[in-house]
Design an enzyme around this catalytic site. Structure first.
Site: not given
Ligand code: ATP
Ligand code: MG
Length: 565
Positions: A37, A263, A273
């Site tokens: 996102e 994660r 974020k």
């Molecule tokens: P938000 O709360 O803004 O959704 P988010 O960390 O989920 O934050 P995204 O931009 O939606 O951010 O994440 C993009 C991709 O990265 C998603 O598939 C998410 O699952 C993955 N991702 C985010 N944080 C992690 C993490 N700590 N470890 C592994 N994958 C992650």
């Protein structure tokens, strides 16, 4: 350490894909996606997901799409869209022509919602957001059906069209899936799939005032792109029934398989974020690319290599259960990689002047120094030596502790690539601080000389005072003082965990003259000091700024008494 040729061992996701291929599923294709996102910069957790999704595509000769999941107009920005692309490329991955935006599918998604209504599987609900939450209940509290649940299809179609037309205020109506208000899974209790949001979108402008909810947009975006394996983090496991329900009810031609993994969590690090944005907005750091940030941009600026981040992702692997990884593992991967590739140089961070009493005034010798002992092809360079030198303050002690093998009054030490010197006089100022050391050299102790093999316990680095160049060096430490800095605690601001000593700026550093040619982003090992990278943002012609990427050893382990470096 795994060799590049060795096939990566099969984790449960790769096992599953291998089995799908063996069973002839998806016509033998593997298509994954990375769906950020665009509401912030990518961090080390995203890097793990990138390595996983793009890595799987590469391994199985498939493709990985980059899809911006831009369904929330108020928090998104093109600055983030651009930084995300830069970071994915820098990590070493390529989406070819497969760059997509969920917002490109807004019309299609709208039509799918209309189709759900026509199939009697969605309804327009007039409950306020607060009422909706109340009606939904909780896992242990039964839900209550919305009074609007049984609206006739024609009325739903009309109202949904009018929602789109902008006839209703934000929050006054939603489109909801008609599933089961008493499902044990809260996400299946008639979840909202569209909401009214009169906000400008960074790509579609004011074309839309209704926006699809994440669960609705995500599965259908995957489906539209023909994704075979939709890999996401564990918190989406409970959303999977909804993901499947939407695709099943719409009888879509393809049905991607969602697979969840744990994660990445790192100690001494926050990865939300929202929290990272707070650090930036409150100027707790200098920006998203502050070298202390766990962002890809910050790590790049600090001097981390893409290879070391990929190696880290490999070592961490893919787990089904939440765990916390030690930040020291990431630093270890960085150190290992930099040891192989970075040129050595001598730099004095906190200088103290040394005058060699028996060295001829005006004489300059060019001494040969090895560029990288790990890489013979890196060759050698010349380093100037003269009567006045700088050494690091910590390499001299007037009252040395036991086992201190560096310079002391009357003691001897070897200068790297040069002579053995002996300290004959300590000069102090009125306050009693040591300002200058007078030493003598053993003239035969240079490499190849008759006394070069004398047993001397310590070797220190140095620079020639008049030949050395000035630089600013920034030393970084962990940004937080506690292992789990992001933990929400009643009455405690998580930012009270910020390490007040995470940045130390040294402005008096002197470096060997060969570093005049150092360019932005270049990485060096300063002998005995660690790995350093030319700061790409603050260096300018005539002003050299270095970031310390990582120390030579795990200094935290030393402090905690685990090793005596
Ligand atoms: P938000 O709360 O803004 O959704 P988010 O960390 O989920 O934050 P995204 O931009 O939606 O951010 O994440 C993009 C991709 O990265 C998603 O598939 C998410 O699952 C993955 N991702 C985010 N944080 C992690 C993490 N700590 N470890 C592994 N994958 C992650
Ligand atoms: Mg997310």
């Amino acid at each position: 350490m795994s060799t590049p040729e060795a096939a990566p061992s099969l984790d449960f996701i790769r096992e599953r894909i291998t089995a799908d291929l063996a069973a002839g599923k998806n016509g033998g294709k593997v298509i994954t996606r990375f769906p950020p996102e665009p509401n912030g910069y990518l961090h080390i957790g995203h890097a793990k997901s990138i390595c996983l999704n793009f890595g799987i595509a590469r391994q199985f000769k498939g493709v990985c799409h980059l899809r911006f999941d831009d369904t929330n107009p108020t928090r998104e920005d093109v600055e983030y869209v651009n930084s995300i692309q830069e970071d994915v490329r820098w990590l070493g991955f390529d989406w070819a022509d497969k760059k997509f935006y969920a917002s490109d599918y807004f019309e299609k998604l709208y039509q799918f919602a209309v189709e759900l209504i026509k199939r009697g599987k969605a309804f327009v609900c007039d409950l306020t957001p607060e009422e909706m939450i109340q009606y939904r209940g909780a896992p242990s509290v039964p839900g209550k059906e919305s009074p609007y649940r049984n609206r006739p299809i024609a009325e739903n179609l009309d109202l949904f069209q009018r929602m789109r037309n902008g006839e209703f205020a934000d929050g006054s109506r939603t489109l909801r899936a008609k599933i089961d208000i008493n499902s044990p899974n809260i996400h299946m209790r008639d979840p909202a799939i569209y909401r009214i949001r009169k906000a400008e979108h960074h790509r579609t402008g004011n074309q839309w005032c209704i926006y699809p909810m994440y669960d609705f947009a995500h599965c259908l975006s995957d489906m539209i792109e023909g994704i075979t394996h939709s890999i996401c983090t564990l918190e989406f496991e409970v959303h999977r029934p909804l993901y499947d329900w939407i695709l099943d009810v719409l009888e879509t031609p393809c049905h991607p398989q969602q697979i969840e993994f744990a994660r990445l969590n790192l100690n001494y690090t926050v990865m939300s974020k929202r929290k990272l944005l707070e650090l930036v907005q409150e100027n707790r750091v200098t920006g998203w690319d502050d070298p202390r940030m766990p962002t890809v941009a910050g790590m790049r600026r600090r001097g981390y290599t893409p290879e070391s981040i990929r190696e880290f992702a490999d070592r961490v692997g893919v787990a089904k259960r939440e765990n916390i990884i030690d930040l020291a593992l990431l630093e270890y991967c960085v150190r290992e990689d930099l040891n192989k590739r970075s040129l050595r140089a001598m730099g004095v961070l906190r200088p103290i002047k040394v005058i060699l009493d028996n060295y001829p005034e005006g004489q300059v010798e060019e001494l040969e120094a090895i560029n990288n002992p790990e890489d013979p092809a890196a060759g050698t360079r010349k380093v100037p030596f003269s009567k006045e030198l700088y050494i690091d303050q910590e390499d001299f002690r007037e009252n040395p502790p036991p086992k201190y093998f560096r310079l002391t009054p009357g003691g001897e030490v070897r200068l790297r690539y040069a002579y053995i010197i002996k300290c004959v006089q300590v000069v102090k100022n009125a306050q009693g601080d040591v300002v200058e050391l007078h030493c003598t050299i053993d003239p035969g102790s240079k490499s190849g000389g008759p006394t070069s093999n004398r047993k001397i316990k310590g070797t220190i680095h140095w620079v020639s005072a008049s030949h050395s160049i000035p630089a600013e060096v920034r030393l970084y430490d962990r940004l937080f003082t506690v292992e789990d800095p992001g933990r929400e605690q009643e009455g405690v601001d998580w930012k009270s965990n910020i390490n007040p000593h995470s940045l130390e700026v040294l402005t008096q550093c002197r470096l060997e003259p060969s570093l005049t040619k150092a360019t932005a982003g270049e990485r060096y090992q300063f002998e005995r000091q660690g790995y350093f990278c030319v700061d790409a943002r603050d260096s300018a012609p005539g002003k050299l700024v270095f970031n310390r990427t990582v120390t030579l050893r795990d200094t935290w382990a030393k402090i905690e008494g685990k090793s005596q470096g």
